[in-house]
Design a protein around this motif. Sequence first.
Motif, PDB file in Angstrom:
ATOM      1  N   SER A  87     -21.197-108.183  19.333  1.00 26.10           N
ATOM      2  CA  SER A  87     -20.366-109.062  18.498  1.00 26.10           C
ATOM      3  C   SER A  87     -20.119-110.399  19.182  1.00 26.10           C
ATOM      4  O   SER A  87     -20.205-111.457  18.546  1.00 26.10           O
ATOM      5  N   VAL A 146     -13.227-102.497  12.962  1.00 25.15           N
ATOM      6  CA  VAL A 146     -14.082-103.623  12.577  1.00 25.15           C
ATOM      7  C   VAL A 146     -13.894-103.879  11.085  1.00 25.15           C
ATOM      8  O   VAL A 146     -13.898-102.935  10.282  1.00 25.15           O
ATOM      9  N   PHE A 162     -13.540-112.244  20.851  1.00 20.58           N
ATOM     10  CA  PHE A 162     -14.340-112.474  19.642  1.00 20.58           C
ATOM     11  C   PHE A 162     -13.670-113.521  18.751  1.00 20.58           C
ATOM     12  O   PHE A 162     -14.324-114.451  18.273  1.00 20.58           O
TER      13      PHE A 162
END
Length: 188
Positions: A87, A146, A162
């Motif tokens: 990711s 997620v 992220f």
Amino acid sequence: MNAMNTLEQLIRLASNQKHTVISSFAPMDLSLLLHKPAPDSWSILECLEHLNRYSRYYNPALAKAIASNSGGNFLQTISYSWLGKKSLDMVRPDNGKKNTTLKRMNPNDSQLGRQTLEEFLDHQTELLQLLDKAKGANLNKKAIPVEFFKLLKLRIGETLEFMVLHQERHLQQALRVKQHLPDKQNAA
């Protein structure tokens, strides 16, 4: 990697991102914020709306995970899962590969206004608070479902990273849009 150093770096980067939006985009006319360089590319506000859509999901998920995984003596390093590494590699600003976003995360041709910019700044304030609170949390706890497949979970630390890197990628995109505006005199 030392978690405190990483968190401090993320706080600095997130603060710079907020400042960039305030100084580079907030003074601009709405018509310029909505200008699309090409029909299939995003305007500045569409870049910010894309980030808002992620923040609407991940900020509350992070707040819940940090609150329920704080208060102990935790190893002050961040380790990365395979999914986390993948990711992060995908959203790094220096990764020039264009990614296709999920339809619900794609703001192309949305009706947007100045509230999109204000919402981004509100989310950024929340993210900065979460980064500060994360200093007392177990950053290696897999606690963040997620968004597109909730059975998979990311670790708290890698999710924070992220979010900041994803924002950096799209703010750089928005700055490139600004550089190529047709009337630079009005670009502020």
